[in-house]
Design a protein around this motif. Structure first.
Motif, PDB file in Angstrom:
ATOM      1  N   VAL A   1     -16.339   9.193  39.686  1.00 51.02           N
ATOM      2  CA  VAL A   1     -15.864   9.355  38.309  1.00 51.02           C
ATOM      3  C   VAL A   1     -15.626   8.002  37.645  1.00 51.02           C
ATOM      4  CG1 VAL A   1     -14.023  10.295  36.856  1.00 51.02           C
ATOM      5  CG2 VAL A   1     -14.838  11.592  38.820  1.00 51.02           C
ATOM      6  N   ASN A   2     -15.113   7.059  38.419  1.00 55.43           N
ATOM      7  CA  ASN A   2     -14.838   5.739  37.843  1.00 55.43           C
ATOM      8  C   ASN A   2     -16.108   5.088  37.309  1.00 55.43           C
ATOM      9  OD1 ASN A   2     -12.149   5.893  38.304  1.00 55.43           O
ATOM     10  ND2 ASN A   2     -12.081   4.376  39.956  1.00 55.43           N
ATOM     11  N   ASN A   3     -17.223   5.251  38.020  1.00 49.15           N
ATOM     12  CA  ASN A   3     -18.489   4.664  37.561  1.00 49.15           C
ATOM     13  C   ASN A   3     -18.972   5.328  36.284  1.00 49.15           C
ATOM     14  OD1 ASN A   3     -19.091   2.493  39.164  1.00 49.15           O
ATOM     15  ND2 ASN A   3     -20.164   3.679  40.721  1.00 49.15           N
ATOM     16  N   ILE A   4     -18.731   6.634  36.159  1.00 46.30           N
ATOM     17  CA  ILE A   4     -19.103   7.334  34.927  1.00 46.30           C
ATOM     18  C   ILE A   4     -18.346   6.745  33.748  1.00 46.30           C
ATOM     19  CG2 ILE A   4     -18.999   9.546  33.710  1.00 46.30           C
ATOM     20  CD1 ILE A   4     -19.445  10.918  36.381  1.00 46.30           C
ATOM     21  N   ILE A   5     -17.032   6.553  33.932  1.00 43.74           N
ATOM     22  CA  ILE A   5     -16.204   5.988  32.851  1.00 43.74           C
ATOM     23  C   ILE A   5     -16.646   4.561  32.546  1.00 43.74           C
ATOM     24  CG2 ILE A   5     -13.865   5.335  32.171  1.00 43.74           C
ATOM     25  CD1 ILE A   5     -12.853   7.628  33.927  1.00 43.74           C
TER      26      ILE A   5
ATOM     27  N   GLU B   1     -29.062   7.693  33.592  1.00 41.70           N
ATOM     28  CA  GLU B   1     -30.112   8.226  34.455  1.00 41.70           C
ATOM     29  C   GLU B   1     -30.902   9.324  33.749  1.00 41.70           C
ATOM     30  OE1 GLU B   1     -27.022   6.468  37.157  1.00 41.70           O
ATOM     31  OE2 GLU B   1     -27.023   7.682  35.341  1.00 41.70           O
ATOM     32  N   THR B   2     -30.211  10.103  32.923  1.00 46.03           N
ATOM     33  CA  THR B   2     -30.863  11.184  32.184  1.00 46.03           C
ATOM     34  C   THR B   2     -31.835  10.634  31.154  1.00 46.03           C
ATOM     35  OG1 THR B   2     -28.946  12.625  32.439  1.00 46.03           O
ATOM     36  CG2 THR B   2     -30.475  13.163  30.658  1.00 46.03           C
ATOM     37  N   ILE B   3     -31.413   9.577  30.445  1.00 45.89           N
ATOM     38  CA  ILE B   3     -32.262   8.992  29.404  1.00 45.89           C
ATOM     39  C   ILE B   3     -33.583   8.531  30.001  1.00 45.89           C
ATOM     40  CG2 ILE B   3     -32.442   7.177  27.656  1.00 45.89           C
ATOM     41  CD1 ILE B   3     -29.354   7.228  27.512  1.00 45.89           C
TER      42      ILE B   3
ATOM     43  N   LYS C   1     -32.379  20.912  24.491  1.00 45.52           N
ATOM     44  CA  LYS C   1     -32.083  21.769  25.642  1.00 45.52           C
ATOM     45  C   LYS C   1     -32.606  21.158  26.935  1.00 45.52           C
ATOM     46  CE  LYS C   1     -31.885  26.183  23.143  1.00 45.52           C
ATOM     47  NZ  LYS C   1     -32.470  27.538  23.000  1.00 45.52           N
ATOM     48  N   LYS C   2     -33.819  20.610  26.869  1.00 45.79           N
ATOM     49  CA  LYS C   2     -34.388  19.984  28.063  1.00 45.79           C
ATOM     50  C   LYS C   2     -33.591  18.739  28.454  1.00 45.79           C
ATOM     51  CE  LYS C   2     -38.699  18.145  29.972  1.00 45.79           C
ATOM     52  NZ  LYS C   2     -40.125  17.842  29.729  1.00 45.79           N
ATOM     53  N   LEU C   3     -33.163  17.991  27.455  1.00 45.62           N
ATOM     54  CA  LEU C   3     -32.354  16.794  27.710  1.00 45.62           C
ATOM     55  C   LEU C   3     -31.073  17.167  28.448  1.00 45.62           C
ATOM     56  CD1 LEU C   3     -32.012  13.714  27.160  1.00 45.62           C
ATOM     57  CD2 LEU C   3     -30.871  14.333  25.039  1.00 45.62           C
ATOM     58  N   LEU C   4     -30.421  18.245  28.009  1.00 46.38           N
ATOM     59  CA  LEU C   4     -29.170  18.673  28.641  1.00 46.38           C
ATOM     60  C   LEU C   4     -29.404  19.229  30.044  1.00 46.38           C
ATOM     61  CD1 LEU C   4     -27.357  20.352  25.610  1.00 46.38           C
ATOM     62  CD2 LEU C   4     -26.819  18.158  26.688  1.00 46.38           C
ATOM     63  N   LEU C   5     -30.528  19.918  30.247  1.00 54.04           N
ATOM     64  CA  LEU C   5     -30.832  20.435  31.582  1.00 54.04           C
ATOM     65  C   LEU C   5     -31.056  19.295  32.573  1.00 54.04           C
ATOM     66  CD1 LEU C   5     -33.218  23.436  30.776  1.00 54.04           C
ATOM     67  CD2 LEU C   5     -30.930  23.561  31.787  1.00 54.04           C
ATOM     68  N   ILE C   6     -31.760  18.260  32.129  1.00 54.05           N
ATOM     69  CA  ILE C   6     -31.969  17.086  32.987  1.00 54.05           C
ATOM     70  C   ILE C   6     -30.640  16.392  33.234  1.00 54.05           C
ATOM     71  CG2 ILE C   6     -33.039  14.796  33.111  1.00 54.05           C
ATOM     72  CD1 ILE C   6     -35.458  15.938  31.688  1.00 54.05           C
ATOM     73  N   ASN C   7     -29.790  16.356  32.195  1.00 49.62           N
ATOM     74  CA  ASN C   7     -28.478  15.726  32.338  1.00 49.62           C
ATOM     75  C   ASN C   7     -27.640  16.457  33.385  1.00 49.62           C
ATOM     76  OD1 ASN C   7     -26.811  13.534  31.213  1.00 49.62           O
ATOM     77  ND2 ASN C   7     -25.424  15.187  30.647  1.00 49.62           N
ATOM     78  N   LYS C   8     -27.755  17.783  33.410  1.00 47.58           N
ATOM     79  CA  LYS C   8     -27.012  18.582  34.395  1.00 47.58           C
ATOM     80  C   LYS C   8     -27.434  18.217  35.811  1.00 47.58           C
ATOM     81  CE  LYS C   8     -25.825  23.376  35.488  1.00 47.58           C
ATOM     82  NZ  LYS C   8     -26.029  24.794  35.120  1.00 47.58           N
ATOM     83  N   ILE C   9     -28.746  18.039  36.000  1.00 48.37           N
ATOM     84  CA  ILE C   9     -29.268  17.655  37.321  1.00 48.37           C
ATOM     85  C   ILE C   9     -28.748  16.277  37.714  1.00 48.37           C
ATOM     86  CG2 ILE C   9     -31.360  17.101  38.622  1.00 48.37           C
ATOM     87  CD1 ILE C   9     -32.835  19.131  36.784  1.00 48.37           C
ATOM     88  N   CYS C  10     -28.822  15.334  36.763  1.00 52.17           N
ATOM     89  CA  CYS C  10     -28.393  13.959  37.051  1.00 52.17           C
ATOM     90  C   CYS C  10     -26.885  13.863  37.271  1.00 52.17           C
ATOM     91  CB  CYS C  10     -28.819  13.028  35.914  1.00 52.17           C
ATOM     92  SG  CYS C  10     -30.606  12.827  35.756  1.00 52.17           S
ATOM     93  N   LEU C  11     -26.118  14.683  36.540  1.00 49.64           N
ATOM     94  CA  LEU C  11     -24.663  14.681  36.712  1.00 49.64           C
ATOM     95  C   LEU C  11     -24.285  15.063  38.135  1.00 49.64           C
ATOM     96  CD1 LEU C  11     -23.176  16.284  33.451  1.00 49.64           C
ATOM     97  CD2 LEU C  11     -22.736  13.991  34.326  1.00 49.64           C
ATOM     98  N   TYR C  12     -24.974  16.037  38.666  1.00 52.18           N
ATOM     99  CA  TYR C  12     -24.677  16.497  40.028  1.00 52.18           C
ATOM    100  C   TYR C  12     -24.844  15.355  41.032  1.00 52.18           C
ATOM    101  CZ  TYR C  12     -24.823  19.278  44.306  1.00 52.18           C
ATOM    102  OH  TYR C  12     -24.568  19.784  45.546  1.00 52.18           O
ATOM    103  N   GLU C  13     -25.777  14.464  40.734  1.00 48.99           N
ATOM    104  CA  GLU C  13     -26.079  13.375  41.664  1.00 48.99           C
ATOM    105  C   GLU C  13     -25.087  12.211  41.553  1.00 48.99           C
ATOM    106  OE1 GLU C  13     -30.051  12.409  40.588  1.00 48.99           O
ATOM    107  OE2 GLU C  13     -30.912  14.262  41.412  1.00 48.99           O
ATOM    108  N   VAL C  14     -24.413  12.078  40.401  1.00 47.30           N
ATOM    109  CA  VAL C  14     -23.548  10.907  40.207  1.00 47.30           C
ATOM    110  C   VAL C  14     -22.080  11.242  40.019  1.00 47.30           C
ATOM    111  CG1 VAL C  14     -25.441   9.647  39.145  1.00 47.30           C
ATOM    112  CG2 VAL C  14     -23.822  10.855  37.681  1.00 47.30           C
ATOM    113  N   VAL C  15     -21.753  12.531  39.871  1.00 47.06           N
ATOM    114  CA  VAL C  15     -20.388  12.905  39.497  1.00 47.06           C
ATOM    115  C   VAL C  15     -19.361  12.559  40.563  1.00 47.06           C
ATOM    116  CG1 VAL C  15     -20.365  15.265  40.442  1.00 47.06           C
ATOM    117  CG2 VAL C  15     -19.085  14.741  38.347  1.00 47.06           C
ATOM    118  N   GLN C  16     -19.795  12.313  41.814  1.00 47.57           N
ATOM    119  CA  GLN C  16     -18.850  11.976  42.870  1.00 47.57           C
ATOM    120  C   GLN C  16     -18.055  10.716  42.554  1.00 47.57           C
ATOM    121  OE1 GLN C  16     -21.930  12.924  43.369  1.00 47.57           O
ATOM    122  NE2 GLN C  16     -21.851  14.732  44.678  1.00 47.57           N
TER     123      GLN C  16
END
Length: 449
Positions: free
Chosen positions: A309-313, A252-254, A292-307
């Motif tokens: 964990v299995n899908n992340i893996i 999602e970040t990419i 830095k911008k890539l990681l900041l966007i990644n932080k936002i996207c992580l919050y939305e998908v981190v619930q």
């Protein structure tokens, strides 16, 4: 309106390819156009095994929707150039008959020397037309370019400065000929491609004019470059989706980051970004990756998908491997914490890797491994074992030292077995990891000098 994405299966889709794809997607979404995926696979010597499937998979991972392709054909297929050779043969004969090209018997060695001399003299590196009026009936086929006048378009240039491009060689078309024919027959109205193709534009316009085609509207978009303004390097910058996923950047970040590069502002999806998209407002200068911008966007996207964990893996290792990976981890575990430790190869962090020896032999082994990994056609346990055995014998290493040097590639000695990790995460990710470790070793060594 119809647009196309036309990758070659000669390697991964890196950020530059994906940026171009997103630009086409935004254009087609805003103007309700059709987007076609064409595979330019006539360069059989450079084509990679499974690369076409990887292209489809990578586009799917960042949710790029294609209207027409080999998997979803429309009226203008086939969509692989290797299946269209008969079409190119018809049009190269037509172009010869019209006097738009000619047979040439000059060797590439002669032409390359000639171009180098031209550059030294301050002249454009163009073919001198030696075979232009020889009326040969065989040989490679070159485009006949006028020697007077100016090509009028986005890129104005004297025709005398335009090279007589090779259009046909070894019974196959070159890119310059095939893409013009395909764009015409596939009804492509707008071509959005990298600015590195700007100097080729007069040749493509000329082919269209010779054959009586309607010239598509060409737009030449910025390139993604490294800090030295050169093209993306093959070692680090030229990374594909799998490599970014292996570094903890989610898909999602990419997509979101690439959208921000095109429209200039952080926008969560294609639909919203299309309202800010204007092809005429694209940056003129080349684009640099902002980590830095890539990681900041990644932080936002992580919050939305981190619930989940299995899908992340699953996204990191592939959905098809998930059950097998968990089975391998459970087999070596006594408590839940053991599974987390064994999954360290999934959550690999190159910043925290620690080299054991920091020696020349370590750097040499990894450098040789990188060369061998890149050459490997079939990524299998047996082939990998053969490479490792050859290199340990060549460098005089024992098995314990060899495995210790390779530990940073899989994250930790507590991981599941080396070869299981290699097969699960795949060739491209392993190559990226070795490249990053070598880069870290190189900088560490230079700091100590």
């Amino acid at each position: 309106m119809r647009l196309r994405i036309a990758p070659s299966p000669t390697g991964i889709l890196h950020l530059g390819n994906l940026y171009s794809a997103i630009t086409n997607v935004l254009f087609s979404y805003k103007y309700d156009s059709k987007l076609i995926l064409r595979i330019e696979d006539t360069d059989t010597q450079r084509n990679k095994t499974n690369a076409i499937e990887d292209i489809y998979r990578d586009l799917d991972k960042i949710k790029i929707n294609i209207d027409e392709s080999s998997k979803n054909p429309g009226l203008y297929g086939p969509y692989k150039q290797s299946e269209r050779i008969h079409v190119y043969k018809f049009y190269i004969k037509k172009l010869l008959k019209m006097g738009g090209c000619f047979f040439c018997k000059c060797s590439f060695k002669r032409v390359n020397i000639l171009k180098k001399i031209n550059l030294l003299l301050g002249d454009p590196p163009t073919y001198d037309g030696k075979c232009l009026n020889r009326n040969y009936l065989t040989g490679k086929i070159r485009l006949k370019v006028p020697r007077a006048g100016i090509c009028v378009g986005d890129y104005k240039i004297n025709w005398s400065n335009v090279d007589m491009q090779v259009l046909w060689i070894n019974s196959k078309p070159t890119y310059h000929f095939a893409n013009v024919i395909d764009d015409q027959l596939m009804k492509i109205s707008h071509v959005l491609r990298g600015r590195d193709w700007l100097t080729s534009n007069p040749k493509h316009i000329l082919i269209n004019l010779f054959l009586g085609f309607n010239v598509p509207k060409y737009y030449h978009i910025p390139l993604i470059c490294n800090k030295t303004e050169s093209k993306l390097s093959k070692r680090l910058d030229n990374m594909g989706i799998d490599s970014f996923l292996s570094l903890g950047i989610i898909s999602e970040t990419i997509l979101r980051y690439l959208i921000s590069l095109v429209v200039g502002v952080d926008t969560p999806n294609i639909s919203e970004a299309s309202s800010n998209f204007n092809i005429k407002n694209l940056k003129q200068q080349n684009i640099h990756i902002n980590g830095k911008k890539l990681l900041l966007i990644n932080k936002i996207c992580l919050y939305e998908v981190v619930q989940d964990v299995n899908n992340i893996i699953k996204n990191l290792i592939g959905k098809g491997c998930f059950d097998d990976v968990m089975a391998l981890c459970v087999k070596k575990s006594l408590i839940l914490h053991d599974i987390y430790k064994l999954l360290c190869f999934v959550f690999w962090d190159y910043k925290s890797i620690k080299m054991v020896f920091m020696s020349n032999i370590e750097y040499l082994l990894l450098d040789l491994l990188l060369i061998e990994y890149k050459k490997l056609i079939i990524w299998s346990k047996l082939n990998l074992q053969n490479i490792h055995k050859k290199l340990t014998n060549y460098l005089g290493l024992n098995l314990r030292t060899f495995c210790t040097i390779l530990t940073p590639i899989i994250g930790s000695r507590h991981s599941i077995s080396l070869y299981d990790v290699y097969l699960i995460i795949g060739q491209k990710v392993i190559i990226t990891r070795v490249s990053l470790i070598l880069e870290k070793l190189y900088h560490k060594t230079n700091q100590n000098i």
